[in-house]
Design a protein around this motif. Sequence first.
Motif, mmCIF file in Angstrom:
data_model
loop_
_atom_site.group_PDB
_atom_site.id
_atom_site.type_symbol
_atom_site.label_atom_id
_atom_site.label_comp_id
_atom_site.label_asym_id
_atom_site.label_seq_id
_atom_site.Cartn_x
_atom_site.Cartn_y
_atom_site.Cartn_z
ATOM 1 N N GLY A 1 0.825 -1.197 0.000
ATOM 2 C CA GLY A 1 0.000 0.000 0.000
ATOM 3 C C GLY A 1 0.867 1.259 0.000
ATOM 4 O O GLY A 1 1.949 1.295 0.600
ATOM 5 N N LEU A 2 0.378 2.315 -0.678
ATOM 6 C CA LEU A 2 1.081 3.601 -0.743
ATOM 7 C C LEU A 2 0.309 4.629 0.063
ATOM 8 O O LEU A 2 -0.845 4.951 -0.256
ATOM 9 C CB LEU A 2 1.210 4.070 -2.198
ATOM 10 N N HIS A 3 0.908 5.125 1.153
ATOM 11 C CA HIS A 3 0.272 6.130 2.007
ATOM 12 C C HIS A 3 0.534 7.521 1.445
ATOM 13 O O HIS A 3 1.539 7.767 0.739
ATOM 14 C CB HIS A 3 0.822 6.016 3.438
ATOM 15 N N ALA A 4 -0.371 8.463 1.737
ATOM 16 C CA ALA A 4 -0.221 9.839 1.233
ATOM 17 C C ALA A 4 1.081 10.469 1.715
ATOM 18 O O ALA A 4 1.644 11.350 1.058
ATOM 19 C CB ALA A 4 -1.413 10.685 1.659
ATOM 20 N N SER A 5 1.593 10.015 2.880
ATOM 21 C CA SER A 5 2.825 10.569 3.434
ATOM 22 C C SER A 5 4.060 10.094 2.684
ATOM 23 O O SER A 5 5.164 10.577 2.921
ATOM 24 C CB SER A 5 2.946 10.184 4.907
ATOM 25 N N GLY A 6 3.900 9.126 1.812
ATOM 26 C CA GLY A 6 5.027 8.602 1.053
ATOM 27 C C GLY A 6 5.530 7.263 1.561
ATOM 28 O O GLY A 6 6.308 6.595 0.883
ATOM 29 N N ARG A 7 5.127 6.854 2.747
ATOM 30 C CA ARG A 7 5.571 5.559 3.272
ATOM 31 C C ARG A 7 4.762 4.432 2.619
ATOM 32 O O ARG A 7 3.666 4.640 2.088
ATOM 33 C CB ARG A 7 5.432 5.509 4.787
ATOM 34 N N THR A 8 5.334 3.244 2.673
ATOM 35 C CA THR A 8 4.632 2.053 2.168
ATOM 36 C C THR A 8 4.304 1.140 3.351
ATOM 37 O O THR A 8 4.936 1.212 4.407
ATOM 38 C CB THR A 8 5.507 1.283 1.162
ATOM 39 N N PHE A 9 3.336 0.284 3.150
ATOM 40 C CA PHE A 9 2.959 -0.658 4.213
ATOM 41 C C PHE A 9 2.464 -1.953 3.556
ATOM 42 O O PHE A 9 1.881 -1.927 2.475
ATOM 43 C CB PHE A 9 1.867 -0.066 5.113
ATOM 44 N N PRO A 10 2.762 -3.102 4.196
ATOM 45 C CA PRO A 10 2.257 -4.374 3.648
ATOM 46 C C PRO A 10 0.748 -4.459 3.835
ATOM 47 O O PRO A 10 0.214 -4.034 4.861
ATOM 48 C CB PRO A 10 2.991 -5.440 4.469
ATOM 49 N N ALA A 11 0.059 -5.024 2.870
ATOM 50 C CA ALA A 11 -1.400 -5.094 2.933
ATOM 51 C C ALA A 11 -1.879 -6.395 2.315
ATOM 52 O O ALA A 11 -1.217 -6.979 1.455
ATOM 53 C CB ALA A 11 -2.024 -3.898 2.216
ATOM 54 N N MET A 12 -3.049 -6.852 2.800
ATOM 55 C CA MET A 12 -3.712 -8.019 2.230
ATOM 56 C C MET A 12 -4.925 -7.531 1.455
ATOM 57 O O MET A 12 -5.764 -6.806 1.996
ATOM 58 C CB MET A 12 -4.146 -9.005 3.329
ATOM 59 N N LEU A 13 -5.002 -7.906 0.185
ATOM 60 C CA LEU A 13 -6.053 -7.421 -0.701
ATOM 61 C C LEU A 13 -6.991 -8.575 -1.043
ATOM 62 O O LEU A 13 -6.547 -9.658 -1.451
ATOM 63 C CB LEU A 13 -5.429 -6.846 -1.970
ATOM 64 N N THR A 14 -8.284 -8.352 -0.845
ATOM 65 C CA THR A 14 -9.313 -9.307 -1.234
ATOM 66 C C THR A 14 -10.242 -8.623 -2.210
ATOM 67 O O THR A 14 -10.678 -7.497 -1.966
ATOM 68 C CB THR A 14 -10.122 -9.777 -0.016
ATOM 69 N N MET A 15 -10.536 -9.261 -3.330
ATOM 70 C CA MET A 15 -11.385 -8.598 -4.320
ATOM 71 C C MET A 15 -12.418 -9.561 -4.865
ATOM 72 O O MET A 15 -12.239 -10.776 -4.881
ATOM 73 C CB MET A 15 -10.540 -8.035 -5.459
ATOM 74 N N ARG A 16 -13.526 -8.971 -5.305
ATOM 75 C CA ARG A 16 -14.622 -9.734 -5.892
ATOM 76 C C ARG A 16 -15.181 -8.946 -7.068
ATOM 77 O O ARG A 16 -15.355 -7.734 -6.991
ATOM 78 C CB ARG A 16 -15.719 -9.997 -4.868
ATOM 79 N N ARG A 17 -15.463 -9.649 -8.112
ATOM 80 C CA ARG A 17 -16.021 -9.019 -9.309
ATOM 81 C C ARG A 17 -17.538 -9.056 -9.244
ATOM 82 O O ARG A 17 -18.132 -10.079 -8.897
ATOM 83 C CB ARG A 17 -15.527 -9.756 -10.546
ATOM 84 N N VAL A 18 -18.176 -7.952 -9.598
ATOM 85 C CA VAL A 18 -19.625 -7.837 -9.644
ATOM 86 C C VAL A 18 -20.010 -7.403 -11.052
ATOM 87 O O VAL A 18 -19.626 -6.314 -11.496
ATOM 88 C CB VAL A 18 -20.153 -6.813 -8.612
ATOM 89 N N ASP A 19 -20.732 -8.273 -11.767
ATOM 90 C CA ASP A 19 -21.156 -7.956 -13.131
ATOM 91 C C ASP A 19 -22.418 -7.112 -13.107
ATOM 92 O O ASP A 19 -23.401 -7.448 -12.427
ATOM 93 C CB ASP A 19 -21.399 -9.244 -13.924
ATOM 94 N N ILE A 20 -22.406 -6.003 -13.860
ATOM 95 C CA ILE A 20 -23.563 -5.120 -13.973
ATOM 96 C C ILE A 20 -23.798 -4.853 -15.461
ATOM 97 O O ILE A 20 -23.010 -4.142 -16.107
ATOM 98 C CB ILE A 20 -23.338 -3.788 -13.229
ATOM 99 N N THR A 21 -24.851 -5.434 -15.980
ATOM 100 C CA THR A 21 -25.221 -5.327 -17.403
ATOM 101 C C THR A 21 -23.979 -5.528 -18.275
ATOM 102 O O THR A 21 -23.414 -6.605 -18.289
ATOM 103 C CB THR A 21 -25.908 -3.965 -17.690
ATOM 104 N N GLU A 22 -23.535 -4.476 -19.010
ATOM 105 C CA GLU A 22 -22.440 -4.646 -19.965
ATOM 106 C C GLU A 22 -21.077 -4.300 -19.381
ATOM 107 O O GLU A 22 -20.077 -4.253 -20.107
ATOM 108 C CB GLU A 22 -22.710 -3.772 -21.203
ATOM 109 N N ARG A 23 -20.997 -4.007 -18.117
ATOM 110 C CA ARG A 23 -19.717 -3.697 -17.496
ATOM 111 C C ARG A 23 -19.637 -4.414 -16.150
ATOM 112 O O ARG A 23 -20.556 -5.150 -15.778
ATOM 113 C CB ARG A 23 -19.561 -2.181 -17.307
#
Length: 746
Positions: free
Chosen positions: A460-482
Amino acid sequence: MVFAVLLCVFYYNYTRKIVLDSEIRNLREETRIVAQKFAGIYKELQNEAFIISQLPPIAGLIASTRNNDVDPKDGSTTAHWRGRLETIFISLLRARSHYTQLHYIGVADGGRELVRVDQTNDGIDVVTPQNLQQKEGERYFQESLRLQAGQTYFSDVTYNREHGKVDTLMTPTLRTIVPVFDDDGQMFGLVVINVNYEKLMQLGLQNSTPSRVAYAINNHGDYLKIDALSKFGSFEFHEDQSYLPSELVAHFKGYESDEGSFKSEDALSYFVKLNVNPGNPDVFVGVAQTTSRAQALAPVIASLRSFLFFSFFLVALISLLTLPLARRMSRALQAIAMALQSEDASHFGSDLPVYMRDEIGALARASRRMALDLNESRAKAATVLENVADAILTFDDEQVVIGSNRAAEPTFGYSRDTLIGKRAEEILLSQDGEPISFVELREDRFWTGSKEHAEYEVIGLHASGRTFPAMLTMRRVDITERFLLTVVVRDITERKRQEEEREDLIARLVRSNQELDSFAHIAAHDLREPLRAIHNHSSFLLEDYDDVLDCDGKKRLDRLQFLTKRMERLVADLLHFSRLGQQDAVTEPTDLAAVLADIEMTSRDGFEADHVKLTISSDLPTVVCDKVRVTEVFRNLIVNAAKYNDKDQKLVDVGYDPQTGIFSVRDNGVGIDETYHNSVFKLFKRLESSNDFSDGTGAGLTFVEKIIHQHGGSIWLQSELGKGTTFFFTLSASSDPKTCAEREAA
């Protein structure tokens, strides 16, 4: 109107055919189920007759009657074996109310009965030897003489005969017969089970399909009927003078097919035939179930009447109300459609026809309720979203942030308004420090429309310029044509710190274990050297000063040699115990039957010398385990069972229960007092009574327990002083020791 009448006629004929075909299919399946119950009863008869023929008293009577009434193997008398078989017969008759007699008939002496027990209305009667009969004249006896080993004969159903005459009780009887052969393959006798045939048929028809009339029929036309109220009729037997078969029984008595249907003017029937005597295909028992046509067609007639009534009613009603009703429905539906298009509960005002008491009103009220529920769900979802501790971001299909929750602000250091519009690579990097690409992260399944969520470790990139380790979970949601991406980002800085501390702790533990192992080896070596020196010097003293030392001096030196040897074994066991906890188990599929066979072979000479009889279960499985260590478990338990035994005939039994996965090693030795049940597994713990049997170190059961625990299992024991001990254990954590122990005790 004419169309309605024609439709009714077509509907009736079509539905009638479907219902009758469906009823025949139902009868077929239900009759097959009842027929399988009869098949099970005959199979049970066959199995029980065969089991009886394999019992020890059967073979014992063969041996004793041919050796002046004394069994040459163990000295048991004919009377002893007869008594044991009578006891078995009594137990079986008590469990089987439809059995009337159990015989063991010899082939010699005119087919004289060797053992017989009767079951009458007054109880169970053991027939004395002087009242045993000769059965050579009975047809079933002559037919059974042609049987080969492993074959079973079911006799014709006849009245039971005693002393060559029909019994006064006139009980229709079926006989199940299994031959008994001696060691030379010569037929010695017959095991015969007499069954009350009427009770057998009642047993098969019990709990048959409610509302059906069912029949049990055999090839002679004997039959028993049970009506729709589950009440039995009288048993019709072909040898009775009053016997008169029904039309259904007469039809199926000579039926050639294994099953089929029969349709009369007022009933539907289905019949299933079972060939119960492999040697005679004409012998069968069958099941027929029947139902009346009127009962089968009752729903069709009722439905037809309702259909006719409503058809005429609707024709008249539609003629009067079609036009005004259509206009009314159109206006109401249009109002509902406009309100739904607004997607806002505030638009569901007084113009909706919620006051109507018909389907339109119900639809209007449901629509308003749906909109209110939707608004409430949105409010709840927003509340949950805003109070989640993790940052939640919504990206469009261009990886641009279009929404976030409150927790995203401290996570990334941006205000919510500033986050909106940022691209994913401005706030997230992949693990190798490259701009993140959701396509590359989950191209193989994520972008195919899968609903599974994917989890990745990112930077992850913080606004202060520092970085931090992060766990990312994502899910796709279909909506009509996008589509949209919902991404949850969790700062795992603290978790990473804890993982580093844990890895450091593990490394220190590994070093500590290595140092302890080295210490154990050095200590064992350093202790053994002085022990060997003491042992050798005492041996020299005994050899060189034999004429100088008195008896007490020699005794003390012998004791010193014994103690040094014991101390050396204690050191070796201690070193072995320390290694058990450090070495990884080498697991592989292991045939435990082969393991026990190897133990038996290597121990055979010693066991024969000590009069030890080892029996091993034939159900031992193949398990995934450390073969060497599990072999050590069985060898330790078997050797202990033989060692701590003061009986002239020492018995050791290795068993296995496939249902619970429990192994057992049982002996008839000295037993263990309940006071010591919890301490026998402690290292170097020996019971006082063990001094009378061995100079062991007391470490064997400790090794056993540790090996079993390494395999995820448990070990426990049951014992009684003077009667023996049983050790139970499992090789996996799937069995509850307490439950298993209670089951074994029961």
